[in-house]
Each structure stands twice: as structure tokens, then as C-alpha cells.
Scaffold this motif. Structure first.
Motif, short mmCIF file in Angstrom:
data_model
loop_
_atom_site.label_atom_id
_atom_site.label_comp_id
_atom_site.label_asym_id
_atom_site.label_seq_id
_atom_site.Cartn_x
_atom_site.Cartn_y
_atom_site.Cartn_z
N GLY A 155 1.13 10.24 11.02
CA GLY A 155 -0.04 9.73 10.31
C GLY A 155 0.28 8.59 9.38
N TRP A 156 1.36 8.68 8.63
CA TRP A 156 1.72 7.59 7.72
C TRP A 156 2.08 6.32 8.50
N ARG A 157 2.76 6.47 9.62
CA ARG A 157 3.12 5.28 10.41
C ARG A 157 1.90 4.66 11.07
N THR A 158 0.90 5.49 11.35
CA THR A 158 -0.31 4.97 12.03
C THR A 158 -1.32 4.42 11.05
N VAL A 159 -1.63 5.18 10.01
CA VAL A 159 -2.67 4.78 9.07
C VAL A 159 -2.19 3.72 8.10
N LEU A 160 -0.95 3.81 7.65
CA LEU A 160 -0.40 2.84 6.71
C LEU A 160 0.84 2.18 7.31
N LYS B 20 0.82 -1.21 0.00
CA LYS B 20 0.00 0.00 0.00
C LYS B 20 0.86 1.26 0.00
N ARG B 21 1.92 1.25 0.78
CA ARG B 21 2.77 2.43 0.83
C ARG B 21 3.41 2.71 -0.53
N GLY B 22 3.92 1.67 -1.16
CA GLY B 22 4.53 1.84 -2.48
C GLY B 22 3.52 2.28 -3.52
N THR B 23 2.31 1.70 -3.46
CA THR B 23 1.26 2.07 -4.42
C THR B 23 0.84 3.52 -4.25
#
Length: 541
Positions: free
Chosen positions: A530-535, A417-420
Motif C-alpha cells: 500500500g505505501w509503495r502504491t499510494v505514496l 509526502k512520505r517524510g511528512t
């Protein structure tokens, strides 16, 4: 095969087709077969539902009836027939043309019948007539559903002369829409071939959608509002607005305004559609021959190296697994035409939306006042791109290949998901925002640089939140393109409201000394968290 009512009506005009050298029995059989096959085709208005049984086009007409009701209030808007009918024809043109682009481009560009009937004793003239009749039948049904009730209201309120003039103008409008769309594709077919042609056809469809959206803002500003009265004032660029062509006869004949400008616009409403459809009919054989290019592949060697992809993957991705996912998503989004057709129009609209609102602001004050204003917050309208983009990352034409994710040696599934998401932002959002930022920087000056950077980081955080909420438990590109979550519309509304959570703190902090820099630091910290929590990397949240 079903004996459609439209075919029985067509039988009454078979003599006219024979005069033009068309084999009517063969044409009727081809059109009947096309209508039967179209019963299985799902229109765009139903593409987000799971309803697949029955004639979907006939069911979609009920929605067009509801859309048509929107035009009725404009019949009573002001005292200018030019204004009233300008809006009616503007809305009608938007609805009909977008439907033609979305649902009937595949009909205009269909080469299957020519391949299947190559060995049959059917000449090109009959095939071309069958295609034109096929499109005309559906366009007529859709127009009847869209404007049937407004026409009855128009007859009761405006009288029979107004009503008959409307029918004539509507027929000319349909001819113009069909001819212009076909001629546009005709030019594309002459210039390009193979895979490149298919890509450019998507770009033309996107440009038409964006142009229709922006045209509304131009149309409303063609009139001067003085109190409760409306006055039409001619500008040279009105010659480029077809809705005003078709509205001019109502101001001239029933309205009694004999201004020469109205006569010129009225003449354009008659002459240009007739010339366009004549040009289309005469060049149709060549058009059909050029359609064979759609069956060919792009000539040449291997495509050029994706320098942008390599640059962004090294800059944004921290390990080999995430870079592999980044490259996969980048290439998939670049190649899938259905994905581009659904996402790119929102990219274009998101790009021009801030400038449209700036244009409205300029109407209220001198252009010199822009540099000192706070209208740069309109950059937040670019977030509308992200809402659509992140929701579409779960869908693909090649969704059956999602099993590939299960067999890859990726130890941390969240990397997918992060890469996409990083690939989608780098490929589709960043180019738009960077261009907007440069233009806004020129307009507002260097003082908004921290605000531009803050909005960019806020967009990255906003994208993570939207993607995390919209694709919980779903792998990227693992669902069919024609299917969507039932709560998709509700999520779009929630995502739009969420933009306010970024705009309001920004405006409040910007009123403090060094407030824009403070907002930049706070939103950067929030983005990392936010990125570490949500994704998260370890999981498929």
C-alpha cells in the motif's frame, strides 16, 4: 464607523458604567471600533468555506439557530425537569464554551488595544470594561440565536415561571463560562511567559474541548432509566457537573421536589457564577498587566535537542532526503499553533474514545469480564485521529513558503509526502496509540499482543490511504490554514467508513486458530504494498 444597535442599547445603561468610574464615551468608541474590526474576522464555523464578504459573525448566527433546534426534543424527553434541563444546559454550555474558546480567546488575550491606546488618555478601568462589554455583546447574540426558538417553545409548553427561571439560569451560565475561561487564562499568565505561555494556552484550549466531549458521557449516566421513567440519583461527583447545577432549580421549584441535594446544587448555580465573575472583575487589572507577557519571547538558550525526532528519523527513514523532509515536517508541526489547535483536540478525543466505550461496556457487566471479551477492537477508534491529521498536513499558516519545495535539490518529489506522513505519525499518533496499547494490554492480558500489533500496522496503512486520497497532487503545508477542499466533509465520512475495511477482516480471522497472527502477517504485507502504491517515491500522487 457603524452605529451598531447593540451600542444604542448600551447607551441606556451608561449611568451604571459612570458609577463604576468608567469613561463611557471612550468605552463606547473602543467597543464600536472592536465591533467594526470584527466584521472582517471569520468565525470557526466558516473557516472551511471560501465565503469572506460581509459580517461573517452575523451570518454564522443562522447556523447557531439550527444547532439550537437540537435542544427542543429534550424538553419533552422523560418526565424529569432535571433530565430535560440537564441536557439543554449541557448542550448550551458545550456550544457556547467551544465558541468562546475557538473565536473569542483571541479577544480575551488581545493586547493590541493596550499598545495602540498607550498614549491616549484612557485608563485601565475603561479598557477592561470595553473588553468585557465586547465579549458580552457577542456572547449574548450567539446565545439568543442558539436558544431563542427553544425559549419560545419552553414558554408555550412549560409556562412563564419555567421560562423566567430559565432566563435567570442562562444569565448565570454565561457569567460562569466567561469568568472560568478568563480565570483559567489568568492562572496560565501568572505561571508562564513568552512563547511557552502561548503553547500552554493552546493546551488549555484543547483540554477544555476534550473535557466537554467526555462530559456528555458522564452527564447521561447521572440518571437511572427504569422503563420509560427517569429517576435522578445523586452521586458526589454531580457537584462537579455545572449543567446539573443549573438544572436543579427546575426540579426543585416547578417540579416540586424539595430534596436538600437539589437545594445545594441550586445554590451552587447562583453562588459560584457570582463569585467567579466578581473574582474576574477584581483581578482584571492584574490580568491585563500579565497579558504583556504575550509580547515577550521565551527566555533562555537554545531549545533542548529533539531526541525523539532523531530516534524516529533514523528508524523510519531510509535516506538523507527523506530524513530532511521528516525533520522539516516534525519542526513545523511542533511550532505551528494554528495547526495544533485544529489537530490536537481530535488527538485527545481519539485517545479517550476507546476508553469511553469500555466504560459503557462496564455498565453492562462486571469488570472481571473484560479480560475474556473482545472489546479490544475499540482500539480502532484511534483511527479517527488519523483521518483529521492526514487532511491537515496540506495546510499551514506559512503556506506562502511552499516555494521552498520547488528549489530544494530533492530528486524524487514523492519523498516529501512520505517524510511528512512518517513525521506526523511518529510525533502525534504513535505516542497516543502506544499508551492505549499498554493500558489495553493490562486490561485484556498478553493474548491481545498480536492484535495490538496488527491494529498498529493497519493504522499505518490506513494513514497512507487517507493521505494519498486527501492530498492528491498537493504539496505538504502548501495551502492556507483557513481554506479547505469543498469535499472535505465527504472525505471525512469516506475515511470513517474505510475503518470497517480493517475491522471486519480482523474480527473474522480472529475467530480462526492463530487467526490474529495470520491477520498480522497479511496486514503487514498489505501495508508494504500500500505505501509503495499510494505514496510512490517517484511522483506527487
Amino acid at each position: 464607523m457603524t452605529d451598531f444597535r447593540s451600542l444604542r442599547i448600551l447607551d441606556r445603561f451608561q449611568g451604571m458604567f459612570r458609577k463604576f468610574g468608567v469613561s463611557y464615551p471612550a468605552m463606547r468608541a473602543i467597543v464600536g471600533l472592536k465591533l467594526t474590526m470584527d466584521e472582517r474576522r471569520v468565525p470557526v464555523v466558516f473557516s472551511q468555506t471560501k465565503l469572506k464578504e460581509g459580517n461573517q459573525f452575523m451570518k454564522s448566527l443562522a447556523l447557531y439557530v439550527l444547532y439550537g433546534l437540537v435542544t427542543i426534543p429534550f424538553l419533552f424527553f422523560g418526565d424529569s425537569p432535571m433530565l430535560q434541563m440537564g441536557f439543554v444546559f449541557g448542550i448550551s454550555m458545550f456550544m457556547i464554551m467551544t465558541s468562546l474558546i475557538a473565536d473569542f480567546s483571541t479577544v480575551l488575550l488581545d493586547v493590541r488595544d493596550r499598545v495602540l491606546l498607550a498614549a491616549a488618555p484612557v485608563d485601565d478601568r475603561t479598557l477592561n470594561a470595553a473588553k468585557l462589554v465586547h465579549i458580552t455583546i457577542y456572547m449574548s447574540l450567539m446565545t439568543l440565536a442558539l436558544l431563542g426558538i427553544p425559549s419560545i417553545v419552553m414558554l408555550a409548553v412549560k409556562g412563564p415561571v419555567f421560562f423566567l427561571l430559565f432566563l435567570v439560569m442562562l444569565g448565570l451560565l454565561l457569567l460562569l463560562i466567561i469568568a472560568l475561561t478568563a480565570i483559567t487564562y489568568m492562572v496560565m499568565l501568572r505561571l508562564f511567559d513568552g512563547e511557552r505561555l502561548k503553547d500552554y494556552i493552546n493546551y488549555v484550549q484543547i483540554a477544555l474541548s476534550i473535557g466537554l466531549f467526555a462530559g456528555y458521557q458522564v452527564l447521561i449516566r447521572s440518571f437511572d432509566f427504569v422503563g420509560l421513567s427517569v429517576e435522578y440519583v445523586f452521586r458526589w461527583w454531580h457537584l462537579l457537573l455545572p449543567p446539573l447545577w443549573f438544572a436543579a432549580p427546575f426540579e426543585w421549584l416547578p417540579g416540586g421536589n424539595g430534596d436538600p441535594v437539589l437545594k445545594v446544587l441550586s445554590a451552587m448555580a447562583v453562588v459560584i457564577p457570582l463569585l467567579a465573575i466578581t473574582l474576574y472583575i477584581r483581578t482584571m487589572p492584574q490580568f491585563e498587566q500579565n497579558l504583556q507577557k504575550l509580547l515577550s519571547e521565551m527566555k533562555g538558550g537554545t531549545p533542548p535537542r529533539a531526541f525523539l525526532m532523531t530516534f524516529w528519523e533514523k528508524l523510519l527513514c531510509r535516506d538523507k532526503e527523506e530524513r530532511a523532509c521528516f525533520r522539516f515536517a516534525w519542526q513545523l508541526m511542533k511550532r505551528e499553533r494554528e495547526f495544533k489547535l485544529k489537530v490536537y483536540p481530535s488527538l485527545g478525543i481519539g485517545f479517550i474514545a476507546p476508553f469511553l466505550f469500555l466504560y459503557i461496556f462496564l455498565q453492562e457487566g462486571p469488570i472481571s469480564s473484560i479480560g475474556k471479551s473482545d472489546q479490544f477492537y475499540m482500539l480502532y477508534f484511534s483511527f479517527l485521529v488519523i483521518a483529521t491529521l492526514t487532511m491537515m498536513l496540506s495546510y499551514s499558516e506559512k503556506y506562502k513558503g511552499a516555494w521552498l519545495f520547488e528549489v530544494t535539490p530533492i530528486r524524487q518529489p514523492g519523498v516529501l509526502k512520505r517524510g511528512t506522513l512518517k513525521a506526523s505519525l511518529a510525533q502525534l499518533f504513535l505516542p497516543i496509540y502506544l499508551l492505549q496499547a499498554v493500558l489495553f494490554g493490562i486490561l485484556f492480558g498478553a493474548r491481545i499482543i498480536p492484535d495490538i500489533l496488527g491494529i498498529l500496522i493497519a493504522a499505518v496503512l490506513y494513514a497512507a490511504i487517507c493521505y494519498g486520497m486527501g492530498s492528491r497532487g498537493v504539496l505538504p503545508f502548501s495551502r492556507p490554514m483557513g481554506e479547505s477542499l469543498q469535499s472535505g466533509t465527504a472525505k471525512q465520512i469516506i475515511f470513517m467508513l474505510l475503518i470497517g475495511a480493517f475491522v471486519i477482516p480482523h474480527i473474522i480471522l480472529a475467530g480462526l486458530p492463530y487467526g490474529s497472527w495470520i491477520y498480522l502477517v497479511l496486514i503487514a504485507i498489505a501495508c508494504i504494498i500500500g505505501w509503495r502504491t499510494v505514496l510512490p517515491v517517484k511522483g506527487m500522487a
